[in-house]
Each structure stands twice: as structure tokens, then as C-alpha cells.
Design a protein around this motif. Structure first.
Motif, PDB file in Angstrom:
ATOM      1  N   ARG A 138       0.838  -1.204   0.000  1.00 23.09           N
ATOM      2  CA  ARG A 138       0.000   0.000   0.000  1.00 23.09           C
ATOM      3  C   ARG A 138       0.872   1.252   0.000  1.00 23.09           C
ATOM      4  NH1 ARG A 138      -2.466   3.699   3.241  1.00 23.09           N
ATOM      5  NH2 ARG A 138      -1.402   3.041   5.115  1.00 23.09           N
ATOM      6  N   GLN A 139       1.939   1.236   0.807  1.00 25.78           N
ATOM      7  CA  GLN A 139       2.847   2.384   0.865  1.00 25.78           C
ATOM      8  C   GLN A 139       3.541   2.606  -0.481  1.00 25.78           C
ATOM      9  OE1 GLN A 139       3.271   4.633   3.230  1.00 25.78           O
ATOM     10  NE2 GLN A 139       1.772   3.640   4.539  1.00 25.78           N
ATOM     11  N   GLN A 140       3.919   1.509  -1.152  1.00 24.17           N
ATOM     12  CA  GLN A 140       4.545   1.642  -2.466  1.00 24.17           C
ATOM     13  C   GLN A 140       3.569   2.230  -3.473  1.00 24.17           C
ATOM     14  OE1 GLN A 140       5.904  -2.293  -3.371  1.00 24.17           O
ATOM     15  NE2 GLN A 140       7.838  -2.047  -2.274  1.00 24.17           N
ATOM     16  N   GLU A 141       2.309   1.808  -3.405  1.00 25.35           N
ATOM     17  CA  GLU A 141       1.289   2.327  -4.310  1.00 25.35           C
ATOM     18  C   GLU A 141       1.053   3.816  -4.069  1.00 25.35           C
ATOM     19  OE1 GLU A 141      -1.491   2.578  -7.268  1.00 25.35           O
ATOM     20  OE2 GLU A 141      -0.146   0.910  -6.828  1.00 25.35           O
ATOM     21  N   ILE A 142       1.044   4.222  -2.816  1.00 29.87           N
ATOM     22  CA  ILE A 142       0.846   5.636  -2.496  1.00 29.87           C
ATOM     23  C   ILE A 142       1.990   6.470  -3.060  1.00 29.87           C
ATOM     24  CG2 ILE A 142       0.837   7.298  -0.593  1.00 29.87           C
ATOM     25  CD1 ILE A 142      -0.703   5.189   1.033  1.00 29.87           C
ATOM     26  N   LYS A 143       3.222   5.981  -2.913  1.00 27.20           N
ATOM     27  CA  LYS A 143       4.377   6.719  -3.431  1.00 27.20           C
ATOM     28  C   LYS A 143       4.350   6.786  -4.950  1.00 27.20           C
ATOM     29  CE  LYS A 143       7.461   5.634   0.370  1.00 27.20           C
ATOM     30  NZ  LYS A 143       8.626   4.845   0.785  1.00 27.20           N
ATOM     31  N   GLY A 144       3.889   5.725  -5.599  1.00 21.78           N
ATOM     32  CA  GLY A 144       3.901   5.666  -7.052  1.00 21.78           C
ATOM     33  C   GLY A 144       2.730   6.367  -7.718  1.00 21.78           C
ATOM     34  N   ASN A 145       1.615   6.522  -7.000  1.00 19.70           N
ATOM     35  CA  ASN A 145       0.422   7.087  -7.621  1.00 19.70           C
ATOM     36  C   ASN A 145      -0.332   7.959  -6.620  1.00 19.70           C
ATOM     37  OD1 ASN A 145      -1.703   7.601  -9.279  1.00 19.70           O
ATOM     38  ND2 ASN A 145      -2.466   5.502  -9.361  1.00 19.70           N
ATOM     39  N   PRO A 146       0.180   9.143  -6.307  1.00 16.92           N
ATOM     40  CA  PRO A 146      -0.463   9.982  -5.290  1.00 16.92           C
ATOM     41  C   PRO A 146      -1.847  10.472  -5.695  1.00 16.92           C
ATOM     42  CG  PRO A 146       1.411  11.121  -6.256  1.00 16.92           C
ATOM     43  CD  PRO A 146       1.405   9.737  -6.811  1.00 16.92           C
ATOM     44  N   ALA A 147      -2.097  10.706  -6.987  1.00 16.00           N
ATOM     45  CA  ALA A 147      -3.422  11.178  -7.415  1.00 16.00           C
ATOM     46  C   ALA A 147      -4.467  10.086  -7.237  1.00 16.00           C
ATOM     47  CB  ALA A 147      -3.368  11.635  -8.864  1.00 16.00           C
ATOM     48  N   GLY A 148      -4.100   8.850  -7.515  1.00 15.27           N
ATOM     49  CA  GLY A 148      -5.028   7.737  -7.326  1.00 15.27           C
ATOM     50  C   GLY A 148      -5.355   7.545  -5.853  1.00 15.27           C
ATOM     51  N   ASN A 149      -4.379   7.748  -5.002  1.00 15.57           N
ATOM     52  CA  ASN A 149      -4.610   7.645  -3.572  1.00 15.57           C
ATOM     53  C   ASN A 149      -5.586   8.715  -3.097  1.00 15.57           C
ATOM     54  OD1 ASN A 149      -4.172   6.726  -0.884  1.00 15.57           O
ATOM     55  ND2 ASN A 149      -2.880   8.510  -0.573  1.00 15.57           N
ATOM     56  N   LEU A 150      -5.452   9.916  -3.635  1.00 16.38           N
ATOM     57  CA  LEU A 150      -6.353  11.004  -3.271  1.00 16.38           C
ATOM     58  C   LEU A 150      -7.790  10.669  -3.689  1.00 16.38           C
ATOM     59  CD1 LEU A 150      -6.654  13.861  -2.140  1.00 16.38           C
ATOM     60  CD2 LEU A 150      -6.220  14.705  -4.450  1.00 16.38           C
ATOM     61  N   ARG A 151      -7.953  10.138  -4.901  1.00 15.09           N
ATOM     62  CA  ARG A 151      -9.274   9.746  -5.389  1.00 15.09           C
ATOM     63  C   ARG A 151      -9.863   8.629  -4.516  1.00 15.09           C
ATOM     64  NH1 ARG A 151     -10.262   5.698  -9.530  1.00 15.09           N
ATOM     65  NH2 ARG A 151      -8.038   5.555  -9.272  1.00 15.09           N
ATOM     66  N   ASP A 152      -9.046   7.641  -4.171  1.00 20.24           N
ATOM     67  CA  ASP A 152      -9.508   6.564  -3.301  1.00 20.24           C
ATOM     68  C   ASP A 152      -9.927   7.098  -1.937  1.00 20.24           C
ATOM     69  OD1 ASP A 152      -9.040   4.734  -5.278  1.00 20.24           O
ATOM     70  OD2 ASP A 152      -7.104   4.060  -4.466  1.00 20.24           O
ATOM     71  N   SER A 153      -9.198   8.070  -1.439  1.00 19.15           N
ATOM     72  CA  SER A 153      -9.531   8.656  -0.137  1.00 19.15           C
ATOM     73  C   SER A 153     -10.885   9.343  -0.166  1.00 19.15           C
ATOM     74  CB  SER A 153      -8.462   9.658   0.277  1.00 19.15           C
ATOM     75  OG  SER A 153      -7.222   9.029   0.420  1.00 19.15           O
ATOM     76  N   PHE A 154     -11.154  10.077  -1.244  1.00 14.66           N
ATOM     77  CA  PHE A 154     -12.457  10.739  -1.364  1.00 14.66           C
ATOM     78  C   PHE A 154     -13.580   9.717  -1.458  1.00 14.66           C
ATOM     79  CE2 PHE A 154     -10.187  14.603  -3.127  1.00 14.66           C
ATOM     80  CZ  PHE A 154     -10.385  15.339  -1.970  1.00 14.66           C
ATOM     81  N   ASN A 155     -13.368   8.652  -2.235  1.00 16.18           N
ATOM     82  CA  ASN A 155     -14.398   7.621  -2.373  1.00 16.18           C
ATOM     83  C   ASN A 155     -14.659   6.917  -1.044  1.00 16.18           C
ATOM     84  OD1 ASN A 155     -14.771   8.137  -5.069  1.00 16.18           O
ATOM     85  ND2 ASN A 155     -13.355   6.542  -5.752  1.00 16.18           N
ATOM     86  N   ARG A 156     -13.617   6.610  -0.324  1.00 15.37           N
ATOM     87  CA  ARG A 156     -13.780   5.927   0.953  1.00 15.37           C
ATOM     88  C   ARG A 156     -14.461   6.830   1.970  1.00 15.37           C
ATOM     89  NH1 ARG A 156      -9.108   2.352   3.040  1.00 15.37           N
ATOM     90  NH2 ARG A 156      -9.997   1.110   1.381  1.00 15.37           N
ATOM     91  N   ALA A 157     -14.164   8.129   1.914  1.00 11.02           N
ATOM     92  CA  ALA A 157     -14.792   9.069   2.839  1.00 11.02           C
ATOM     93  C   ALA A 157     -16.290   9.175   2.582  1.00 11.02           C
ATOM     94  CB  ALA A 157     -14.135  10.440   2.720  1.00 11.02           C
ATOM     95  N   GLU A 158     -16.692   9.060   1.322  1.00 10.24           N
ATOM     96  CA  GLU A 158     -18.111   9.145   0.986  1.00 10.24           C
ATOM     97  C   GLU A 158     -18.868   7.900   1.424  1.00 10.24           C
ATOM     98  OE1 GLU A 158     -18.507   9.787  -3.165  1.00 10.24           O
ATOM     99  OE2 GLU A 158     -17.748  11.829  -3.086  1.00 10.24           O
ATOM    100  N   THR A 159     -18.307   6.739   1.158  1.00 12.14           N
ATOM    101  CA  THR A 159     -19.039   5.492   1.376  1.00 12.14           C
ATOM    102  C   THR A 159     -18.631   4.770   2.643  1.00 12.14           C
ATOM    103  OG1 THR A 159     -17.434   4.247   0.068  1.00 12.14           O
ATOM    104  CG2 THR A 159     -19.333   5.153  -1.092  1.00 12.14           C
ATOM    105  N   GLY A 160     -17.458   5.048   3.140  1.00 12.41           N
ATOM    106  CA  GLY A 160     -16.945   4.288   4.278  1.00 12.41           C
ATOM    107  C   GLY A 160     -16.356   2.986   3.784  1.00 12.41           C
TER     108      GLY A 160
END
Length: 63
Positions: A16-38
Motif C-alpha cells: 500500500r505504501q509503495q502504491e501511495i508513493k507511485g500514484n499519489p493522485a489515485g490515492n487522493l481519489r480513493d480517499s475521497f471515495n472511501r470518505a463518501e461510502t466508508g
């Protein structure tokens, strides 16, 4: 040489940490989606094993 086995939890966290370092924009999008739906993982992780068992029973009783 002593080989230490990496636990599944640590491996998931490392990946997960490697994915965050490699794709910060995707992580931001995932964070917004998770915040909406839980997230189910977050819910189950916060409940513990007793709370998870009760949640499963409630879901099964609703069927």
C-alpha cells in the motif's frame, strides 16, 4: 542466515505504501471515495472480533 517471514498484514501495508508513493493522485481519489461510502475493512477493524460477530449475525438475521 536467518530469514524473517513477512506477515500478510505487513506485506499489505508495504504494498500500500509503495502504491501511495507511485500514484499519489489515485490515492487522493480513493480517499475521497472511501470518505463518501466508508470502508468495510475500517468498520470491522474498529469493532473487534465480538463486534464483527454481532454484525454478521445481524446481517444473517436480516436475510
Amino acid at each position: 542466515m536467518k530469514e524473517t517471514k513477512e506477515t500478510a498484514e505487513r506485506k499489505r501495508e508495504r504494498l500500500r505504501q509503495q502504491e501511495i508513493k507511485g500514484n499519489p493522485a489515485g490515492n487522493l481519489r480513493d480517499s475521497f471515495n472511501r470518505a463518501e461510502t466508508g470502508g468495510l475493512v475500517d468498520l470491522v477493524g474498529s469493532l473487534g472480533w465480538k463486534g464483527t460477530g454481532i454484525l454478521i449475525l445481524v446481517i444473517l438475521l436480516q436475510l
